[in-house]
Design a protein around this motif. Structure first.
Motif, PDB file in Angstrom:
ATOM      1  N   TYR A  48       0.863  -1.184   0.000  1.00  0.00           N
ATOM      2  CA  TYR A  48       0.000   0.000   0.000  1.00  0.00           C
ATOM      3  C   TYR A  48       0.898   1.232   0.000  1.00  0.00           C
ATOM      4  CZ  TYR A  48      -4.082   2.866   1.030  1.00  0.00           C
ATOM      5  OH  TYR A  48      -5.100   3.784   0.957  1.00  0.00           O
ATOM      6  N   PHE A  49       0.715   2.090  -0.995  1.00  0.00           N
ATOM      7  CA  PHE A  49       1.563   3.276  -1.148  1.00  0.00           C
ATOM      8  C   PHE A  49       0.860   4.515  -0.616  1.00  0.00           C
ATOM      9  CE2 PHE A  49       5.313   2.440  -3.917  1.00  0.00           C
ATOM     10  CZ  PHE A  49       5.161   1.063  -4.010  1.00  0.00           C
ATOM     11  N   ILE A  50       1.598   5.282   0.151  1.00  0.00           N
ATOM     12  CA  ILE A  50       1.107   6.572   0.638  1.00  0.00           C
ATOM     13  C   ILE A  50       2.044   7.635   0.065  1.00  0.00           C
ATOM     14  CG2 ILE A  50       0.780   8.012   2.693  1.00  0.00           C
ATOM     15  CD1 ILE A  50       0.293   5.322   4.225  1.00  0.00           C
ATOM     16  N   ARG A  51       1.506   8.462  -0.825  1.00  0.00           N
ATOM     17  CA  ARG A  51       2.351   9.494  -1.435  1.00  0.00           C
ATOM     18  C   ARG A  51       2.094  10.833  -0.739  1.00  0.00           C
ATOM     19  NH1 ARG A  51       5.026   9.286  -5.958  1.00  0.00           N
ATOM     20  NH2 ARG A  51       3.684   7.819  -7.070  1.00  0.00           N
ATOM     21  N   VAL A  52       3.136  11.310  -0.086  1.00  0.00           N
ATOM     22  CA  VAL A  52       3.038  12.558   0.679  1.00  0.00           C
ATOM     23  C   VAL A  52       3.554  13.700  -0.191  1.00  0.00           C
ATOM     24  CG1 VAL A  52       3.777  13.696   2.798  1.00  0.00           C
ATOM     25  CG2 VAL A  52       3.470  11.219   2.770  1.00  0.00           C
ATOM     26  N   GLY A  53       2.809  14.791  -0.225  1.00  0.00           N
ATOM     27  CA  GLY A  53       3.196  15.942  -1.044  1.00  0.00           C
ATOM     28  C   GLY A  53       4.319  16.742  -0.385  1.00  0.00           C
ATOM     29  N   GLY A  54       5.000  17.523  -1.233  1.00  0.00           N
ATOM     30  CA  GLY A  54       6.074  18.393  -0.747  1.00  0.00           C
ATOM     31  C   GLY A  54       7.438  17.879  -1.154  1.00  0.00           C
ATOM     32  N   CYS A  55       8.129  18.636  -2.023  1.00  0.00           N
ATOM     33  CA  CYS A  55       9.513  18.313  -2.365  1.00  0.00           C
ATOM     34  C   CYS A  55      10.132  19.546  -3.010  1.00  0.00           C
ATOM     35  CB  CYS A  55       9.596  17.133  -3.333  1.00  0.00           C
ATOM     36  SG  CYS A  55      11.317  16.694  -3.703  1.00  0.00           S
ATOM     37  N   ASP A  56      11.314  19.921  -2.536  1.00  0.00           N
ATOM     38  CA  ASP A  56      11.999  21.063  -3.154  1.00  0.00           C
ATOM     39  C   ASP A  56      13.361  20.663  -3.726  1.00  0.00           C
ATOM     40  OD1 ASP A  56      13.528  20.711  -0.922  1.00  0.00           O
ATOM     41  OD2 ASP A  56      13.323  22.760  -0.161  1.00  0.00           O
ATOM     42  N   VAL A  57      13.499  19.376  -4.026  1.00  0.00           N
ATOM     43  CA  VAL A  57      14.783  18.898  -4.571  1.00  0.00           C
ATOM     44  C   VAL A  57      14.928  19.318  -6.038  1.00  0.00           C
ATOM     45  CG1 VAL A  57      16.193  16.853  -5.028  1.00  0.00           C
ATOM     46  CG2 VAL A  57      14.897  17.022  -2.897  1.00  0.00           C
ATOM     47  N   GLY A  58      13.831  19.258  -6.792  1.00  0.00           N
ATOM     48  CA  GLY A  58      13.812  19.859  -8.125  1.00  0.00           C
ATOM     49  C   GLY A  58      14.512  19.070  -9.226  1.00  0.00           C
ATOM     50  N   CYS A  59      14.414  17.744  -9.216  1.00  0.00           N
ATOM     51  CA  CYS A  59      15.000  16.949 -10.312  1.00  0.00           C
ATOM     52  C   CYS A  59      14.270  17.295 -11.615  1.00  0.00           C
ATOM     53  CB  CYS A  59      14.832  15.459 -10.016  1.00  0.00           C
ATOM     54  SG  CYS A  59      15.465  14.972  -8.402  1.00  0.00           S
ATOM     55  N   HIS A  60      15.032  17.597 -12.668  1.00  0.00           N
ATOM     56  CA  HIS A  60      14.378  18.080 -13.895  1.00  0.00           C
ATOM     57  C   HIS A  60      13.571  16.976 -14.569  1.00  0.00           C
ATOM     58  CE1 HIS A  60      17.190  16.194 -16.804  1.00  0.00           C
ATOM     59  NE2 HIS A  60      18.070  16.343 -15.832  1.00  0.00           N
ATOM     60  N   TRP A  61      13.941  15.700 -14.313  1.00  0.00           N
ATOM     61  CA  TRP A  61      13.231  14.596 -14.953  1.00  0.00           C
ATOM     62  C   TRP A  61      12.148  13.994 -14.050  1.00  0.00           C
ATOM     63  CZ3 TRP A  61      14.201  11.159 -11.277  1.00  0.00           C
ATOM     64  CH2 TRP A  61      15.442  11.174 -10.650  1.00  0.00           C
ATOM     65  N   CYS A  62      11.873  14.632 -12.923  1.00  0.00           N
ATOM     66  CA  CYS A  62      10.903  14.098 -11.949  1.00  0.00           C
ATOM     67  C   CYS A  62       9.564  13.764 -12.634  1.00  0.00           C
ATOM     68  CB  CYS A  62      10.675  15.134 -10.851  1.00  0.00           C
ATOM     69  SG  CYS A  62       9.463  14.605  -9.622  1.00  0.00           S
ATOM     70  N   ASP A  63       9.041  12.576 -12.351  1.00  0.00           N
ATOM     71  CA  ASP A  63       7.763  12.192 -12.976  1.00  0.00           C
ATOM     72  C   ASP A  63       6.564  12.416 -12.051  1.00  0.00           C
ATOM     73  OD1 ASP A  63       8.250  10.149 -11.211  1.00  0.00           O
ATOM     74  OD2 ASP A  63       8.083   8.517 -12.652  1.00  0.00           O
ATOM     75  N   VAL A  64       6.806  13.066 -10.909  1.00  0.00           N
ATOM     76  CA  VAL A  64       5.686  13.427 -10.013  1.00  0.00           C
ATOM     77  C   VAL A  64       5.805  14.895  -9.593  1.00  0.00           C
ATOM     78  CG1 VAL A  64       4.900  11.219  -9.062  1.00  0.00           C
ATOM     79  CG2 VAL A  64       6.934  12.306  -8.104  1.00  0.00           C
ATOM     80  N   LYS A  65       5.996  15.754 -10.588  1.00  0.00           N
ATOM     81  CA  LYS A  65       6.183  17.181 -10.269  1.00  0.00           C
ATOM     82  C   LYS A  65       4.961  17.759  -9.552  1.00  0.00           C
ATOM     83  CE  LYS A  65       9.673  18.520 -13.633  1.00  0.00           C
ATOM     84  NZ  LYS A  65       9.927  17.823 -14.867  1.00  0.00           N
ATOM     85  N   GLU A  66       3.799  17.147  -9.794  1.00  0.00           N
ATOM     86  CA  GLU A  66       2.585  17.635  -9.125  1.00  0.00           C
ATOM     87  C   GLU A  66       2.638  17.400  -7.621  1.00  0.00           C
ATOM     88  OE1 GLU A  66       2.957  15.318 -11.346  1.00  0.00           O
ATOM     89  OE2 GLU A  66       1.667  13.582 -11.021  1.00  0.00           O
TER      90      GLU A  66
END
Ligand code: SF4
Length: 221
Positions: A48-66
């Motif tokens: 079971y996956f829990i995706r928590v919002g918030g990230c300021d790492v800023g990888c240009h290829w990130c596939d969960v920018k939202e």
């Protein structure tokens, strides 16, 4: 005046919510879903996956920018999150975003109290909090991990986007503990180019293993 009263009430409620988020008792929940872990050591395992919002790492290829802007994800009480999770699986994966943006102590304590296994996927950009059965450390060049997480990580998952990433992967592997399992994983958008590089590299350097995003091949979340 009633409108001003509502304004003060909203401001007060917002402050209370922010305080609870600060304490890790509420978290900005982006999504939660039951699926198969696609990557790394536990690939193929229902979780079971829990995706928590918030990230300021800023990888240009990130596939969960939202996931980046925590304010777009509703602050959700951890009791609610844990009750949901316990209905589906005994293996709970906390991902993001960057989960260590927040204090993971209360959430993992509540999960452990229900005898659930706690796994985290983190860049290690912020100090380690929480109690974990499995730590997947995936360092990013923009914001390197700090502190004890290299000693605690069970697996190191290095994303390969270009050839310099092999050098970065070796630098990061040199910092991990001796039991840490080392994975090279192609960044999805360039997989056709990168997979042959990784295959060759792993054959030449067999301390590494290949990790694929098998959930994407299976067309599941
Ligand atoms: S650390 Fe993860 S969530 Fe954050 S920008 Fe990089 S890939 Fe995206």
């Amino acid at each position: 005046m009633p409108e001003r009263g509502i304004f003060y009430l909203c401001a007060m409620v917002k402050e209370d919510v922010l305080a609870l988020v600060d304490q890790g008792l509420m978290l900005p929940l982006m999504e939660e879903f039951y699926t198969i872990q696609g990557e790394g050591f536990h690939k193929g395992t229902a979780a079971y996956f829990i995706r928590v919002g918030g990230c300021d790492v800023g990888c240009h290829w990130c596939d969960v920018k939202e996931s980046w802007n925590a304010e777009t994800h509703p602050p959700t009480g951890i009791d609610h999150i844990v009750t949901n999770a316990a209905k589906y699986s005994d293996t709970i994966v906390i991902t993001g975003g960057e989960p260590l943006t927040w204090d993971m102590g209360p959430l993992t304590e509540a999960l452990k109290a229900k005898n659930l296994k706690t796994h985290i996927e983190t860049s290690g950009a912020y100090p380690l909090s929480g109690t974990w059965d499995w730590i997947c450390l995936s360092p990013k060049k923009n914001k390197l991990p700090e502190g004890i997480i290299y000693d605690k990580a069970h697996e190191l998952k290095m994303i390969v986007y270009n050839k310099h990433d092999f050098i970065f992967a070796e630098e990061q592997a040199a910092k991990t503990n001796k039991d840490c399992i080392l994975y090279l994983q192609p960044e999805w958008s360039v997989r056709d180019k990168v997979v042959p590089w990784i295959v060759e590299y792993v054959m030449q350097n067999p301390k590494w293993k290949v990790s694929l995003q098998t959930h994407k091949y299976l067309n599941i979340p």
